[in-house]
Design a protein around this motif. Structure first.
Motif, PDB file in Angstrom:
ATOM      1  N   ALA A 316      -5.606  -1.834  15.840  1.00  0.00           N
ATOM      2  CA  ALA A 316      -6.469  -0.727  16.254  1.00  0.00           C
ATOM      3  C   ALA A 316      -7.133  -0.076  15.047  1.00  0.00           C
ATOM      4  O   ALA A 316      -8.327   0.243  15.070  1.00  0.00           O
ATOM      5  CB  ALA A 316      -5.663   0.304  17.037  1.00  0.00           C
ATOM      6  N   ALA A 317      -6.355   0.114  13.987  1.00  0.00           N
ATOM      7  CA  ALA A 317      -6.909   0.708  12.775  1.00  0.00           C
ATOM      8  C   ALA A 317      -7.872  -0.249  12.091  1.00  0.00           C
ATOM      9  O   ALA A 317      -8.915   0.157  11.565  1.00  0.00           O
ATOM     10  CB  ALA A 317      -5.780   1.098  11.822  1.00  0.00           C
ATOM     11  N   GLN A 318      -7.539  -1.554  12.080  1.00  0.00           N
ATOM     12  CA  GLN A 318      -8.405  -2.548  11.456  1.00  0.00           C
ATOM     13  C   GLN A 318      -9.755  -2.616  12.157  1.00  0.00           C
ATOM     14  O   GLN A 318     -10.814  -2.595  11.522  1.00  0.00           O
ATOM     15  CB  GLN A 318      -7.737  -3.918  11.502  1.00  0.00           C
ATOM     16  CG  GLN A 318      -8.595  -5.048  10.974  1.00  0.00           C
ATOM     17  CD  GLN A 318      -8.856  -4.952   9.480  1.00  0.00           C
ATOM     18  OE1 GLN A 318      -8.072  -5.465   8.696  1.00  0.00           O
ATOM     19  NE2 GLN A 318      -9.930  -4.305   9.074  1.00  0.00           N
ATOM     20  N   GLN A 319      -9.718  -2.707  13.463  1.00  0.00           N
ATOM     21  CA  GLN A 319     -10.961  -2.772  14.228  1.00  0.00           C
ATOM     22  C   GLN A 319     -11.809  -1.535  13.986  1.00  0.00           C
ATOM     23  O   GLN A 319     -13.028  -1.615  13.781  1.00  0.00           O
ATOM     24  CB  GLN A 319     -10.634  -2.886  15.716  1.00  0.00           C
ATOM     25  CG  GLN A 319     -11.842  -2.959  16.630  1.00  0.00           C
ATOM     26  CD  GLN A 319     -11.442  -2.920  18.096  1.00  0.00           C
ATOM     27  OE1 GLN A 319     -10.642  -2.092  18.515  1.00  0.00           O
ATOM     28  NE2 GLN A 319     -11.991  -3.847  18.873  1.00  0.00           N
ATOM     29  N   ALA A 320     -11.164  -0.384  13.963  1.00  0.00           N
ATOM     30  CA  ALA A 320     -11.888   0.874  13.847  1.00  0.00           C
ATOM     31  C   ALA A 320     -12.605   1.001  12.511  1.00  0.00           C
ATOM     32  O   ALA A 320     -13.774   1.399  12.452  1.00  0.00           O
ATOM     33  CB  ALA A 320     -10.935   2.050  14.054  1.00  0.00           C
ATOM     34  N   ILE A 321     -11.924   0.655  11.415  1.00  0.00           N
ATOM     35  CA  ILE A 321     -12.573   0.850  10.119  1.00  0.00           C
ATOM     36  C   ILE A 321     -13.732  -0.110   9.953  1.00  0.00           C
ATOM     37  O   ILE A 321     -14.785   0.243   9.404  1.00  0.00           O
ATOM     38  CB  ILE A 321     -11.551   0.719   8.958  1.00  0.00           C
ATOM     39  CG1 ILE A 321     -12.178   1.180   7.639  1.00  0.00           C
ATOM     40  CG2 ILE A 321     -11.018  -0.687   8.826  1.00  0.00           C
ATOM     41  CD1 ILE A 321     -12.642   2.627   7.638  1.00  0.00           C
ATOM     42  N   PRO A 365     -20.646   9.412  -0.655  1.00  0.00           N
ATOM     43  CA  PRO A 365     -19.482   8.738  -1.242  1.00  0.00           C
ATOM     44  C   PRO A 365     -19.318   7.292  -0.769  1.00  0.00           C
ATOM     45  O   PRO A 365     -18.887   6.436  -1.545  1.00  0.00           O
ATOM     46  CB  PRO A 365     -18.304   9.614  -0.782  1.00  0.00           C
ATOM     47  CG  PRO A 365     -18.899  10.978  -0.601  1.00  0.00           C
ATOM     48  CD  PRO A 365     -20.274  10.714  -0.050  1.00  0.00           C
ATOM     49  N   PHE A 366     -19.653   7.025   0.493  1.00  0.00           N
ATOM     50  CA  PHE A 366     -19.553   5.654   1.006  1.00  0.00           C
ATOM     51  C   PHE A 366     -20.484   4.721   0.251  1.00  0.00           C
ATOM     52  O   PHE A 366     -20.070   3.657  -0.231  1.00  0.00           O
ATOM     53  CB  PHE A 366     -19.873   5.636   2.499  1.00  0.00           C
ATOM     54  CG  PHE A 366     -20.012   4.244   3.069  1.00  0.00           C
ATOM     55  CD1 PHE A 366     -18.887   3.520   3.435  1.00  0.00           C
ATOM     56  CD2 PHE A 366     -21.256   3.671   3.243  1.00  0.00           C
ATOM     57  CE1 PHE A 366     -19.003   2.235   3.948  1.00  0.00           C
ATOM     58  CE2 PHE A 366     -21.385   2.391   3.758  1.00  0.00           C
ATOM     59  CZ  PHE A 366     -20.261   1.668   4.114  1.00  0.00           C
ATOM     60  N   TYR A 367     -21.746   5.107   0.135  1.00  0.00           N
ATOM     61  CA  TYR A 367     -22.710   4.234  -0.535  1.00  0.00           C
ATOM     62  C   TYR A 367     -22.469   4.163  -2.038  1.00  0.00           C
ATOM     63  O   TYR A 367     -22.730   3.135  -2.667  1.00  0.00           O
ATOM     64  CB  TYR A 367     -24.132   4.693  -0.226  1.00  0.00           C
ATOM     65  CG  TYR A 367     -24.472   4.565   1.238  1.00  0.00           C
ATOM     66  CD1 TYR A 367     -24.617   3.318   1.833  1.00  0.00           C
ATOM     67  CD2 TYR A 367     -24.603   5.693   2.036  1.00  0.00           C
ATOM     68  CE1 TYR A 367     -24.912   3.205   3.187  1.00  0.00           C
ATOM     69  CE2 TYR A 367     -24.892   5.589   3.390  1.00  0.00           C
ATOM     70  CZ  TYR A 367     -25.045   4.344   3.961  1.00  0.00           C
ATOM     71  OH  TYR A 367     -25.310   4.229   5.301  1.00  0.00           O
ATOM     72  N   THR A 688     -14.510   8.413   7.871  1.00  0.00           N
ATOM     73  CA  THR A 688     -13.412   7.491   8.168  1.00  0.00           C
ATOM     74  C   THR A 688     -13.131   6.595   6.974  1.00  0.00           C
ATOM     75  O   THR A 688     -11.977   6.385   6.581  1.00  0.00           O
ATOM     76  CB  THR A 688     -13.772   6.625   9.391  1.00  0.00           C
ATOM     77  OG1 THR A 688     -13.979   7.468  10.516  1.00  0.00           O
ATOM     78  CG2 THR A 688     -12.669   5.631   9.697  1.00  0.00           C
ATOM     79  N   TRP A 689     -14.192   6.063   6.401  1.00  0.00           N
ATOM     80  CA  TRP A 689     -14.045   5.222   5.208  1.00  0.00           C
ATOM     81  C   TRP A 689     -13.398   6.023   4.078  1.00  0.00           C
ATOM     82  O   TRP A 689     -12.511   5.529   3.379  1.00  0.00           O
ATOM     83  CB  TRP A 689     -15.423   4.703   4.796  1.00  0.00           C
ATOM     84  CG  TRP A 689     -15.415   3.855   3.577  1.00  0.00           C
ATOM     85  CD1 TRP A 689     -15.281   2.500   3.501  1.00  0.00           C
ATOM     86  CD2 TRP A 689     -15.547   4.318   2.230  1.00  0.00           C
ATOM     87  NE1 TRP A 689     -15.310   2.100   2.190  1.00  0.00           N
ATOM     88  CE2 TRP A 689     -15.475   3.184   1.391  1.00  0.00           C
ATOM     89  CE3 TRP A 689     -15.719   5.570   1.655  1.00  0.00           C
ATOM     90  CZ2 TRP A 689     -15.568   3.273   0.010  1.00  0.00           C
ATOM     91  CZ3 TRP A 689     -15.803   5.668   0.273  1.00  0.00           C
ATOM     92  CH2 TRP A 689     -15.735   4.523  -0.530  1.00  0.00           C
TER      93      TRP A 689
END
Length: 770
Positions: A316-321, A365-367, A688-689
């Motif tokens: 569930a966590a893998q799919q979500a991220i 921060p993500f980019y 989330t990331w």
């Protein structure tokens, strides 16, 4: 909360058709490429509940502001990215019966968003009222290689009959926005053309006069004996297309391939824009479906190699991220400095698709850590290009001498938000702009950005803060009255701690930046001083230093807790657990008056400030503030849980960190807030990331040095993430007893891991014990 999406590490899967969930799925299965996006509407006609959405980046309409009482400084319009030409339409008719999933008996329905390849697939069996059955399979993607193009392969198999089949591929400009004022349509037709196997249409937006041209070209495939078909064009007001009539025999499959081009006047001359679209789609047709699909897969593989996060033992966590990472990359690519990020991206109409402070606070921060530095730089250049408008916005509110107030909401630099407590009071967004400049330079080492663009922005923002404060003899300091912090459940407050903190920090950082540019680039420094007339009307640097030193930052002397704003401690401080369960979310059950008088916090406020400047506070300070404010926070903003997850990780609150991570990660997949139907929370996805990389991974950049301090949630067997830092691409894997850091680049790097300095040569791997 809903739980109908099947858990899978690389795919978003819906295995049955429920009309009540359709609009939610239309959001979840959206696709895009940074220049355009498409909700997961059906190609065929659908008479059930649907929110049509085909969006083109940078194309907007200024919808007139509607308020009961006009106030000086109010924006005259709210900008919105428009629903544009419906290019996906392929209507299907079987022996005179129209295929409509709202009226047909639908079985074996399956919808899959392949996140690894950026491809949307759908299949189902439809039984029509006559008893005839067809099996439909569609594959759709928007190319991230040929960014003006998209393609649909739509296949129909006759299961229990032989008969007549008709496809009607079309381009429909007769579109509306769900939230338009006065039920207005925003497009006028400029031209259209239809010929055998192809069609095109160009529309113009009212007021803003953007042109968008769409074109398609058709291919046909079939198994078995040759299918006998004819193609006839049609053209009518705001609608063009082809009618493809053919004979299909039992168990035969016939496929229509619809190649599409979407061109806006941001990228083509209006006089020839339709010709550009027609040439673009002809090139896609010549390349072919198979070649486009191969290139799509390769391009996405390259993206995932730079930004993937793997999680072991928690599907569930893998799919979500991965879902969050996919949508971030589908929304913004950094190719065009005129574009930015809307809170819903290309997935829905809410918030108008325009830019908020979310971009600088959450998306940057993500980019910064997953892409070439030029991508993040473009986000900053976007704001620099709008500096003149920010100065105009401030002038409308009475500020002088080049003070700038960046808009709360914008698409062209002009403020277009019309809720007074936000438009006039939520001025902390200015601090997000200045902090973004620091954040970018701290990560990339691109100190040249200060002289080139950043310093001018910092000067203008510092002028705003200097004019916005006032001296208080009673407090023996500078105060800031009548503001709204990130916590929008408290309006018109005095001395919001977060806002005052950002003002103080900006004033100090601007002075430091002036000194730095003066030494490093004296010629450019002189140009900036002359251009901005720095110090012409007062000794600005001295006054900025005085304001920063004496601005009021409320603190509770008894506990050491930073007070959110004056008077907050006078409230009845009951934890959110005191709210009856039937009254969540409170914004849907309580009056606004009751919310404003309560102690409940919509999103991180004081904790947002501590997150920004965590290095300035010891763990004891972080703990006392987290322990105080977390129980009062209802997280009715999607931007709140990620900050709490990161700080909980820093404090070793593993259960809370994981709880808040799952809430933000699966916010849309599980429709936590019952609002996924109007679009995904794109900017929250960046958070989330951050929860994984900055939270569990403990990634920080302090004074230009990369720090890692990973923890491992007990629900996971291990995880890994990739980040870019100053030319190095690192893969960090965290196991129960080890931290493995692999340098996948030719750039050597020194860093701090769990407080110990480590040196990582090019193409080297570090294996460290945990």
């Amino acid at each position: 909360m809903r739980d109908y999406i099947k858990k899978d590490p690389w795919n978003i899967i819906e295995e049955s058709f429920d009309p009540a969930l359709n609009r939610i799925s239309e959001s979840i299965f959206s696709i895009g490429n940074g220049k355009m996006g498409q909700r997961a509407n059906f190609e065929e006609k659908y008479s059930g509940s649907t929110l049509r959405g085909s969006y083109v980046a940078g194309v907007y309409y200024p919808d007139k502001t509607r308020v009961g009482w006009w106030k000086n400084g109010y924006p005259e319009y709210f900008a919105k990215v428009l629903n544009a030409t419906n290019w996906i339409g392929i209507h299907v008719n079987v022996d005179g019966e129209e295929l409509d999933l709202a009226t047909a008996n639908v079985t074996n329905f399956k919808r899959v968003l392949n996140m690894q390849e950026g491809i949307l697939q759908r299949s189902f069996v439809a039984t029509l009222s006559s008893g005839k059955q067809i099996e439909v399979q569609s594959t759709r993607f928007i190319s991230i290689v040929d960014t003006d193009n998209a393609v649909i392969r739509y296949s129909v198999k006759a299961l229990n009959f032989s008969g007549k089949l008709r496809f009607t591929p079309l381009l429909d400009l007769n579109v509306v926005n769900q939230d338009s004022n006065y039920d207005e349509q925003f497009w006028t037709e400029i031209s259209r053309n239809a010929a055998q196997g192809t069609a095109s249409i160009t529309g113009e937006t009212k007021k803003t006069a953007f042109h968008v041209a769409c074109a398609f070209k058709l291919g046909m495939e079939y198994d078995g004996d040759d299918a006998l078909y004819t193609i006839a064009p049609f053209s009518q007001d705001k609608l063009v297309g082809n009618t493809v009539n053919l004979t299909i025999v039992e168990n035969q499959t016939v496929s229509l391939i619809k190649y599409v081009a979407v061109i806006s006047s941001l990228y083509a001359d209006k006089a020839n824009i339709q010709g550009v679209a027609e040439a673009s789609v002809a090139a896609a047709y010549a390349k072919g479906f198979a070649a486009m699909l191969t290139e799509q897969r390769a391009a996405w593989a390259k993206k995932w190699a730079e930004c993937d996060i793997t999680i072991e033992g928690d599907v569930a966590a893998q799919q979500a991220i991965r879902f969050n990472i996919l949508q971030m990359n589908q929304t913004y690519t950094g190719e065009d400095e005129r574009l930015n990020i809307g809170p819903k991206g290309f997935t829905g109409e809410k918030y108008g698709g325009v830019t908020y402070w979310d971009t600088e606070a959450y998306c940057l921060p993500f980019y910064l850590k997953t892409a070439d530095p030029k991508v993040a730089r473009q986000l900053l250049v976007y704001r620099y290009k709008h500096l003149g408008r920010a100065i105009e916005n401030a002038a409308k509110l009475g500020f002088k001498h080049g003070a700038a107030l960046y808009p709360m909401v914008t698409i062209n630099g002009e403020e277009c938000h019309n809720e007074w407590e936000i438009t006039f009071e939520e001025i902390h967004r200015n601090g997000a702009m200045s902090f973004a400049i620091y954040n970018y330079i701290n990560h990339t080492g691109d100190v040249g950005y200060l002289a080139e663009y950043g310093l001018e922005v910092l000067i203008a923002i510092s002028r705003f803060w200097r004019q916005r404060v006032q001296w208080s003899d009673r407090r023996n300091g500078y105060i800031m009255l009548g503001v709204t912090g990130p916590n929008e459940y408290e309006n018109n407050v005095n001395n919001n701690w977060y806002t005052n903190l950002l003002a103080q920090w900006t004033l100090n950082y601007t002075r430091e930046s002036l000194a730095q540019v003066k030494v490093n680039d004296p010629q450019r420094y002189a140009e900036i001083v002359a251009k901005t007339q720095l110090g012409a009307h007062e000794d600005e640097e001295t006054i900025w230093a005085d304001v920063a030193a004496k601005i009021v930052l409320p603190i509770d002397e008894a506990t050491g807790v930073f007070i959110q704003h004056d008077g907050f401690m006078d409230k009845e401080l009951l934890p959110m657990t005191a709210i009856p369960k039937g009254e969540y979310p409170i914004h849907k059950h309580w009056s606004w008056d009751r919310i404003l008088r309560s102690c409940y916090i919509k999103q991180a406020d004081v904790l947002q400030g501590i997150y920004n400047f965590e290095a300035n506070y010891d763990k004891a300070t972080l703990k006392k503030n987290f322990d105080f404010y977390e129980p009062l926070t209802v997280h009715e903003s999607s931007l709140s849980p990620c900050i709490h997850s990161i700080l909980a990780s820093s404090l070793g609150y593993e259960d809370l960190a994981y709880k808040f991570y799952l809430r933000t990660a699966r916010l849309d997949l599980d429709d936590y807030n019952h609002d996924t139907d109007d679009g995904l929370h794109i900017t929250s996805m960046a958070g989330t990331w951050m929860s994984v990389v900055e939270g569990f991974g403990g990634v920080r950049v302090q004074q230009g040095v990369l720090h890692l301090n990973p923890s491992l949630p007990k629900q996971w067997q291990g995880y890994s993430f990739r980040i870019t830092f100053r030319g190095a691409l690192l893969k960090v894997a965290v196991k129960a007893n080890a931290i493995i850091i692999e340098n996948e680049s030719d750039q050597k790097l020194s860093m701090q891991v769990a407080g110990v300095e480590q040196h990582l040569a090019a193409r080297q791997t570090l294996n460290l014990a945990r």
